[in-house]
Design an enzyme around this catalytic site. Structure first.
Site, PDB file in Angstrom:
ATOM      1  N   SER A 170      37.677  39.402  26.075  1.00 14.53           N
ATOM      2  CA  SER A 170      38.795  40.259  25.683  1.00 14.53           C
ATOM      3  C   SER A 170      40.100  39.505  25.887  1.00 14.53           C
ATOM      4  CB  SER A 170      38.803  41.535  26.525  1.00 14.53           C
ATOM      5  OG  SER A 170      39.121  41.228  27.867  1.00 14.53           O
ATOM      6  N   LYS A 171      41.201  40.176  25.610  1.00 14.51           N
ATOM      7  CA  LYS A 171      42.513  39.500  25.682  1.00 14.51           C
ATOM      8  C   LYS A 171      42.765  38.896  27.053  1.00 14.51           C
ATOM      9  CE  LYS A 171      41.845  43.224  24.006  1.00 14.51           C
ATOM     10  NZ  LYS A 171      40.933  43.924  24.840  1.00 14.51           N
ATOM     11  N   ARG A 172      42.242  39.538  28.055  1.00 13.72           N
ATOM     12  CA  ARG A 172      42.516  39.022  29.397  1.00 13.72           C
ATOM     13  C   ARG A 172      41.825  37.696  29.698  1.00 13.72           C
ATOM     14  NH1 ARG A 172      38.820  39.884  33.105  1.00 13.72           N
ATOM     15  NH2 ARG A 172      40.354  39.537  34.735  1.00 13.72           N
TER      16      ARG A 172
END
Length: 507
Positions: A255-257
């Site tokens: 994910s973006k993280r």
RNA sequence: GGUCCGGUCGUCUAGCGGUUAGGAUGCUGCCCUUUCACGGCGGAGGUCGCGGGUUCAAAUCCCGUCCGGACUACCA
């Protein structure tokens, strides 16, 4: 029979590395077997459609060198290859009718609220979640007619067989069994008359002659629905291949993280497409033995289902960086210059580096500087690139790494000045440097080396380090960088003199 | 809650009944050397999740167990 596989993205978001790896596997598999790779757009959920994503899908695939012999953008005899268009053609209507007639599907008239209540009830009572028949699976024709007459909205659900074992032969995991009673009656056609994935994908896979359903392992649990669908139609089931997914460093879904995950972001970050391809091909698949660095042809040649891993893999940026540096070093300076210039000018590059997340890195100025320098002094740029290519990991880094070659006044690193211009011999060294190269037309690395060495010798220095370092700071402003002699030769006498004089002013 | 999947150095992996459990990356030492890198040669790092079995022999086969994950939408 020749292999036919399909990459079937949904235009709901730009492809991330997991999606692209899925597509890559299919490309490799199809190529290996001289089969056909098909691109199909699964846009049955119009509410989630994001404009522009189809273009990004194609762009990602093209950049990666993933080829399609058939499908969206490539044509073929099984079109159209966009499901919304296939729906317009009545393909799904036709086949759902067949299923209804055979009793393998039925209309269900529950409202969304009723379904929510049902799930709530199931949760509270610790029952299996899902629709296992509701009010309508066994409704009489009269009840159905009455509901229709009353104008109630309905969906069409799959009538999963009861009390049977559904066996899936997965190419990676082998035999996987499901008790059909634990598989719910999936919605095949939604309230808008659109087919859902479960229905559209399977109908299309059959109609398009797909031989292997390769997809992420998250689909295993719905495989029995799909297998049952094929059985209901009397169609031969394709071979299921549930590939492991790619996770982030923490072992969780990408994910973006986890930083960049979009395929095109890797391009904008300065990675070579082949690096990404080689790297992700090795997550979840291995050619056996110790092979790692492979060309696309070698990957195609080596790819087989047996090398597929059952367990998910983690995306390791460190290793990606190593591999990119490796491939960058294999390129010739002129190839790199061409790539860096294209890279510098690409809109996506600027867009990427201007993002807030990358605000702390100043990449574009150096890139643009390199590009304009190439227009006026290509030879200097090629030499600069050649000297920097073994200490750079991405295309993006070339700008900053090479900047001092092209800047009239490369900024001095304060610490470098502090350390090397403070030595007692600095002034004399730089003055002699000016004397030696003033008015000289050209110089070779050997010329520079002999100057440095003889200067050290005549000044009774045992090592040349104390001579090299101040000179380096004068020439580049920094303490790190390419070999001094090569760098000076690339700069040429005029710049050497100019920079030495500038440095003198700092002492 | 249910169903299913998975489990070899931190990470990617080789391995398919007998190996000192191999490679890569990362970390690290030395060499090269004008710095940083690159490159070369070493090192540390794995009780093969755990517990039982089967076997002369198990990371490899069987069972159990634990932990992790996926799915459980009128999304894919």
């Amino acid at each position: 029979m020749s292999v036919r596989v399909r990459y079937a993205p949904s235009p709901t978001g730009s492809p991330h590395v997991g999606n692209i790896r899925d597509a890559l596997f299919k490309h490799l598999f199809a190529k290996h077997h001289k089969g056909v790779n098909i691109l199909r757009i699964e846009d049955t959920d119009r509410t989630r459609f994001i404009p522009g994503v189809e273009e990004e899908i194609v762009e990602s695939l093209n950049w990666m060198g993933i080829e399609f012999q058939e499908g969206f953008g490539a044509g073929g005899d099984h079109g159209p290859y966009r499901q919304s268009e296939r729906k317009e053609l009545g393909i799904y209507d036709k086949w759902i009718k067949v299923l209804m007639e055979r009793g393998h599907a039925y209309k269900a008239f529950e409202t969304a609220e009723e379904l929510d209540e049902m799930r709530e009830f199931q949760k509270i009572n610790k029952q299996n979640f899902g629709y296992f028949g509701g009010m309508w699976r066994d409704a009489t024709p009269e009840q159905v007619e009455a509901a229709e007459a009353a104008g109630k909205a309905f969906v069409i659900r799959q009538r999963m067989p009861k009390n049977s074992t559904i066996v899936i032969e997965d190419a990676i995991r082998g035999r996987v069994e499901f008790d059909s009673n634990t598989v719910d009656d999936a919605v095949l056609i939604n309230g808008d008359g659109m087919p859902t994935y479960h229905f559209a994908a399977m109908v299309d896979d059959h109609l398009m002659g797909i031989t292997h359903i390769m997809r992420g392992e998250e689909w295993i649990s719905s495989a029995p629905k799909h297998a049952a669908l094929f059985d209901s139609f009397g169609w031969e089931r394709p071979i299921f291949v549930h590939c492991p997914v790619i996770n982030g460093k923490d072992g969780k879904k990408l994910s973006k993280r986890h930083g960049d995950t979009k395929c095109l972001d890797f391009r904008a970050a300065g990675y070579l497409p082949h690096t990404l391809g080689n790297f992700i091909a090795l997550i979840g698949w291995a050619p056996g033995g110790d092979r790692e660095l492979m060309t696309m042809d070698e990957l195609c040649e080596a790819f087989d289902l047996g090398g597929l891993q059952p367990a998910p893999g983690v995306f390791d940026m460190d290793k990606l960086n190593w591999m990119n540096g490796h491939y960058l070093r294999q390129l010739s300076p002129s190839e790199i210059v061409t790539k860096v210039r294209e890279f510098a000018l690409a809109e996506s590059t600027a867009e990427y580096w201007e993002r807030e997340a990358n605000a702390d890195k100043s990449v574009m100025p150096g890139l643009l500087l390199l590009n304009s320098a190439a227009a006026t002094d290509l030879e200097l740029v090629e030499r600069a690139v050649q000297l920097e290519q073994e200490r750079v990991v991405t295309l993006a880094e070339f700008g900053e790494a090479c900047a001092f070659f092209f800047q009239d006044e490369p900024p001095f690193d304060p610490k470098a000045i502090e350390k090397w211009f403070a030595v007692p011999h600095a002034r004399q060294l730089l003055e002699d440097l000016v004397t030696r190269f003033e008015g000289v037309v050209s110089c070779t690395p050997e010329d520079c080396e002999s100057f440095i060495r003889s200067w050290a010798e005549t000044n009774a220095m045992e090592k040349i380090g104390p001579v090299v370092h101040p000179t380096r700071v004068a020439m580049t402003g920094k303490t790190v960088g390419p070999g001094l002699f090569e760098l000076m030769a690339a700069l040429g006498p005029a710049r050497i003199v100019k920079r030495a004089k500038r440095a003198l002013a700092q002492i």
